[in-house]
Design a protein around this motif. Structure first.
Motif, PDB file in Angstrom:
ATOM      1  N   TYR A  56       0.791  -1.239  -0.066  1.00 16.79           N
ATOM      2  CA  TYR A  56      -0.196   0.069  -0.053  1.00 16.79           C
ATOM      3  C   TYR A  56       0.930   1.051  -0.193  1.00 16.79           C
ATOM      4  CZ  TYR A  56      -3.509  -3.127   1.127  1.00 16.79           C
ATOM      5  OH  TYR A  56      -5.198  -4.112   1.101  1.00 16.79           O
ATOM      6  N   ALA A  57       2.306   1.538   0.653  1.00 14.79           N
ATOM      7  CA  ALA A  57       2.730   2.413   0.705  1.00 14.79           C
ATOM      8  C   ALA A  57       3.386   2.335  -0.283  1.00 14.79           C
ATOM      9  CB  ALA A  57       3.686   2.082   2.055  1.00 14.79           C
ATOM     10  N   GLN A  58       3.347   1.455  -1.339  1.00 15.56           N
ATOM     11  CA  GLN A  58       4.519   2.016  -2.520  1.00 15.56           C
ATOM     12  C   GLN A  58       2.960   2.250  -3.784  1.00 15.56           C
ATOM     13  OE1 GLN A  58       3.637  -0.977  -5.229  1.00 15.56           O
ATOM     14  NE2 GLN A  58       4.192   1.004  -6.808  1.00 15.56           N
ATOM     15  N   ILE A  59       2.249   1.483  -3.677  1.00 14.94           N
ATOM     16  CA  ILE A  59       0.953   2.072  -5.253  1.00 14.94           C
ATOM     17  C   ILE A  59       1.076   3.257  -4.394  1.00 14.94           C
ATOM     18  CG2 ILE A  59      -1.419   1.956  -5.203  1.00 14.94           C
ATOM     19  CD1 ILE A  59      -0.843  -1.250  -4.958  1.00 14.94           C
ATOM     20  N   LEU A  60       0.381   4.222  -2.525  1.00 13.44           N
ATOM     21  CA  LEU A  60       0.268   5.434  -2.752  1.00 13.44           C
ATOM     22  C   LEU A  60       1.755   6.475  -2.982  1.00 13.44           C
ATOM     23  CD1 LEU A  60      -1.858   5.016   0.751  1.00 13.44           C
ATOM     24  CD2 LEU A  60      -2.859   5.307  -1.278  1.00 13.44           C
ATOM     25  N   THR A  61       2.625   5.901  -2.878  1.00  3.72           N
ATOM     26  CA  THR A  61       3.667   6.897  -3.371  1.00  3.72           C
ATOM     27  C   THR A  61       3.560   6.732  -4.865  1.00  3.72           C
ATOM     28  OG1 THR A  61       4.942   6.076  -1.197  1.00  3.72           O
ATOM     29  CG2 THR A  61       6.397   7.129  -3.600  1.00  3.72           C
ATOM     30  N   ASP A  62       2.927   6.119  -5.419  1.00  7.27           N
ATOM     31  CA  ASP A  62       3.226   6.125  -7.338  1.00  7.27           C
ATOM     32  C   ASP A  62       2.052   6.927  -7.344  1.00  7.27           C
ATOM     33  OD1 ASP A  62       6.142   4.797  -7.072  1.00  7.27           O
ATOM     34  OD2 ASP A  62       4.813   3.150  -8.146  1.00  7.27           O
ATOM     35  N   MET A  63       1.072   6.827  -7.083  1.00 10.87           N
ATOM     36  CA  MET A  63      -0.372   7.344  -6.720  1.00 10.87           C
ATOM     37  C   MET A  63      -0.507   8.704  -6.288  1.00 10.87           C
ATOM     38  SD  MET A  63      -3.694   5.676  -5.513  1.00 10.87           S
ATOM     39  CE  MET A  63      -4.222   4.193  -5.604  1.00 10.87           C
ATOM     40  N   ALA A  64       0.847   9.076  -6.121  1.00 13.05           N
ATOM     41  CA  ALA A  64       0.223  11.021  -5.448  1.00 13.05           C
ATOM     42  C   ALA A  64       1.848  11.663  -6.169  1.00 13.05           C
ATOM     43  CB  ALA A  64       1.305  11.569  -3.795  1.00 13.05           C
ATOM     44  N   THR A  65       2.976  10.888  -6.368  1.00 13.42           N
ATOM     45  CA  THR A  65       4.308  11.292  -7.307  1.00 13.42           C
ATOM     46  C   THR A  65       4.061  10.787  -9.035  1.00 13.42           C
ATOM     47  OG1 THR A  65       4.814   9.595  -7.014  1.00 13.42           O
ATOM     48  CG2 THR A  65       5.506  10.795  -4.713  1.00 13.42           C
ATOM     49  N   LYS A  66       3.256  10.161  -8.905  1.00 11.33           N
ATOM     50  CA  LYS A  66       4.057  10.012 -10.108  1.00 11.33           C
ATOM     51  C   LYS A  66       2.113  10.021 -11.225  1.00 11.33           C
ATOM     52  CE  LYS A  66       7.817   8.563 -10.843  1.00 11.33           C
ATOM     53  NZ  LYS A  66       9.059   8.504 -11.457  1.00 11.33           N
ATOM     54  N   LEU A  67       1.328   8.819 -10.735  1.00 16.55           N
ATOM     55  CA  LEU A  67      -0.070   8.460 -11.418  1.00 16.55           C
ATOM     56  C   LEU A  67      -0.896  10.430 -11.094  1.00 16.55           C
ATOM     57  CD1 LEU A  67      -2.110   7.487 -13.674  1.00 16.55           C
ATOM     58  CD2 LEU A  67      -2.800   6.534 -11.094  1.00 16.55           C
ATOM     59  N   GLY A  68      -0.823  10.974 -10.211  1.00 11.04           N
ATOM     60  CA  GLY A  68      -1.809  11.505 -10.167  1.00 11.04           C
ATOM     61  C   GLY A  68      -1.428  13.255 -10.530  1.00 11.04           C
ATOM     62  N   PRO A  69       0.199  13.280 -10.868  1.00  9.27           N
ATOM     63  CA  PRO A  69       0.916  14.482 -11.304  1.00  9.27           C
ATOM     64  C   PRO A  69       0.297  14.133 -13.177  1.00  9.27           C
ATOM     65  CG  PRO A  69       1.883  14.051  -9.896  1.00  9.27           C
ATOM     66  CD  PRO A  69       0.860  13.141  -9.673  1.00  9.27           C
ATOM     67  N   ALA A  70       0.235  12.948 -13.891  1.00 10.25           N
ATOM     68  CA  ALA A  70      -0.115  12.457 -14.970  1.00 10.25           C
ATOM     69  C   ALA A  70      -1.133  13.311 -15.575  1.00 10.25           C
ATOM     70  CB  ALA A  70       0.092  11.106 -15.394  1.00 10.25           C
ATOM     71  N   LEU A  71      -2.269  13.250 -14.637  1.00 11.35           N
ATOM     72  CA  LEU A  71      -3.616  13.421 -14.567  1.00 11.35           C
ATOM     73  C   LEU A  71      -3.877  14.997 -14.007  1.00 11.35           C
ATOM     74  CD1 LEU A  71      -5.258  10.091 -13.240  1.00 11.35           C
ATOM     75  CD2 LEU A  71      -4.973  11.120 -15.562  1.00 11.35           C
ATOM     76  N   GLY A  72      -2.894  15.572 -13.902  1.00 14.36           N
ATOM     77  CA  GLY A  72      -3.054  17.444 -13.882  1.00 14.36           C
ATOM     78  C   GLY A  72      -3.269  17.792 -12.298  1.00 14.36           C
ATOM     79  N   TRP A  73      -2.941  16.954 -11.337  1.00 14.70           N
ATOM     80  CA  TRP A  73      -3.439  16.922 -10.211  1.00 14.70           C
ATOM     81  C   TRP A  73      -2.355  17.203  -9.761  1.00 14.70           C
ATOM     82  CZ3 TRP A  73      -0.765  14.108  -5.646  1.00 14.70           C
ATOM     83  CH2 TRP A  73      -1.385  14.403  -4.567  1.00 14.70           C
ATOM     84  N   ARG A  74      -2.342  18.351  -8.093  1.00 13.61           N
ATOM     85  CA  ARG A  74      -1.644  18.996  -7.773  1.00 13.61           C
ATOM     86  C   ARG A  74      -1.214  18.564  -6.358  1.00 13.61           C
ATOM     87  NH1 ARG A  74      -0.650  25.018  -9.773  1.00 13.61           N
ATOM     88  NH2 ARG A  74       0.212  24.385 -12.443  1.00 13.61           N
ATOM     89  N   PRO A  75      -0.875  18.300  -5.373  1.00 12.65           N
ATOM     90  CA  PRO A  75      -0.085  17.342  -4.191  1.00 12.65           C
ATOM     91  C   PRO A  75      -1.013  18.642  -3.040  1.00 12.65           C
ATOM     92  CG  PRO A  75       1.579  17.353  -5.065  1.00 12.65           C
ATOM     93  CD  PRO A  75       0.512  17.440  -6.151  1.00 12.65           C
ATOM     94  N   ALA A  76      -2.111  18.271  -2.627  1.00 11.67           N
ATOM     95  CA  ALA A  76      -2.278  19.282  -1.344  1.00 11.67           C
ATOM     96  C   ALA A  76      -1.249  19.726  -0.514  1.00 11.67           C
ATOM     97  CB  ALA A  76      -3.738  18.675  -0.739  1.00 11.67           C
ATOM     98  N   VAL A  77      -0.902  20.243  -0.276  1.00 10.69           N
ATOM     99  CA  VAL A  77      -0.354  21.027   1.261  1.00 10.69           C
ATOM    100  C   VAL A  77      -1.189  21.510   2.750  1.00 10.69           C
ATOM    101  CG1 VAL A  77       0.989  21.711  -0.731  1.00 10.69           C
ATOM    102  CG2 VAL A  77      -0.368  23.963   0.328  1.00 10.69           C
TER     103      VAL A  77
END
Length: 343
Positions: A322-343
């Motif tokens: 789960y840690a690996q999947i979430l990390t890839d979602m937030a650092t790779k997949l989300g940005p590829a879909l135009g998403w920016r992480p919340a701060v």
């Protein structure tokens, strides 16, 4: 014609929160650690799935109360609480309490219908009223009214030294606008829209009747989203969150990639035709690099209708997965879909 895809505005994830019956505390702690990780990675929301008489989270409101004290920003949701197990008045009190504890971050997702295996559990759950309980939309409407501040009693005032309210206490004013309905049919989507709720659509929908093959999951899901918005006061601006099982593999080890592929392959046969008396149709699990997943999602007719998601983590995986999947979602997949992480 397909709609124009929008940049992904909100990225969330859903976990089932499994545990070892010999050590349930560790399983719950793992869930809380995953939610904390999600906040550090910039996810907008974390959702927990409800399970009764199983080795998963049976009390998501309690778990999210704990999560609210270990996070400061991430929204906390349930996907979903089956109201057949709940008293709407008591649940309204619990939801408002946790919403206040979280600083207004709770997003309760709800569903209706008889409890699973109702004939076996009825005597324990409703020993005196089992045959007269209403498990339809009226149960949701009661909860909506109570959360939104409609009277629960015809008495308020002072009795001796005690002060009584006729509405649920505590009252959390913004919570009524953060209630979600988890639905898989046109009727559910329509009802949720008419009652001003938000709409959760997952990797399960109800197929139409026999004789209407072939079935296209994404097209059915898109029809639900459009039906919901067509009946919602906010129209096209009404909130919808899509939840598919999405497994990015960018930083996964070869062993993890093989295991993820095997997991998806075992579940693929259920996606080819409606399953069971309810004729449920399942979406295929998406496994691949973030670039591959982004391409598949941008081509998905239902994904093109939304700008927020709560991707489901596969059950039975390990904490490290789960840690690996979430990390890839937030650092790779989300940005590829135009998403920016919340701060």
């Amino acid at each position: 014609m397909p709609s124009t895809p929008r940049p992904l505005r909100k990225l969330g994830f859903l976990t089932i929160g499994l545990f070892d019956p010999a050590d349930p505390a560790r399983g719950h702690e793992s869930t809380l650690e995953i939610i904390e990780l999600g906040e550090r990675l910039g996810f907008d929301s974390a959702w927990v799935r409800h399970r009764h008489l199983q080795y998963g989270i049976s009390s998501p409101v309690a778990v999210l109360a704990a999560a609210s004290q270990r996070t400061r920003r991430i929204e906390l949701g349930t996907a979903v609480i089956p109201l057949g197990w709940e008293n709407p008045l008591r649940l309204a009190e619990d939801l408002a309490t946790v919403d206040l504890l979280s600083g207004g971050r709770l997003n309760p997702g709800l569903s209706v219908g008889p409890p699973m295996h109702y004939d076996q559990v009825r005597d324990a759950l409703y020993p005196d009223t089992g045959d007269s309980e209403d498990f339809g939309h009226e149960r949701v409407r009661r909860l909506l009214d109570l959360v939104r501040g409609k009277p629960a009693s015809d008495f308020s005032g002072v009795e001796g030294f005690e002060v009584f309210s006729d509405v649920v206490q505590p009252h959390s004013p913004g919570l009524g606008g953060r209630l979600w309905y988890g639905g898989g049919s046109l009727g559910s989507a329509r009802w949720a829209g008419q009652h001003g709720m938000n709409f959760l659509t997952s990797s399960v929908v109800k197929a139409a009747g026999p004789g209407e093959e072939p079935y296209d999951f994404a097209e059915i899901q898109r029809s639900l989203i459009r039906e919901f918005r067509a009946h919602h006061p906010d129209g096209a601006a009404a909130r919808v969150s899509q939840g598919l099982v999405v497994i990015p593999t960018d930083s996964a080890s070869p062993e993890q990639r093989a295991r993820y592929a095997e997991f998806a392959a075992k579940r693929l046969p259920r996606t080819t035709a409606p399953q069971g008396p309810a004729r449920l149709l399942f979406a295929p699990d998406l496994v691949g690099t973030s670039a591959e997943l982004a391409e598949r999602l941008r081509a998905d007719p239902a994904f093109r209708e939304v700008d927020e998601v709560a991707f489901a983590l596969p059950f039975t995986f390990a904490h490290e997965d789960y840690a690996q999947i979430l990390t890839d979602m937030a650092t790779k997949l989300g940005p590829a879909l135009g998403w920016r992480p919340a701060v």
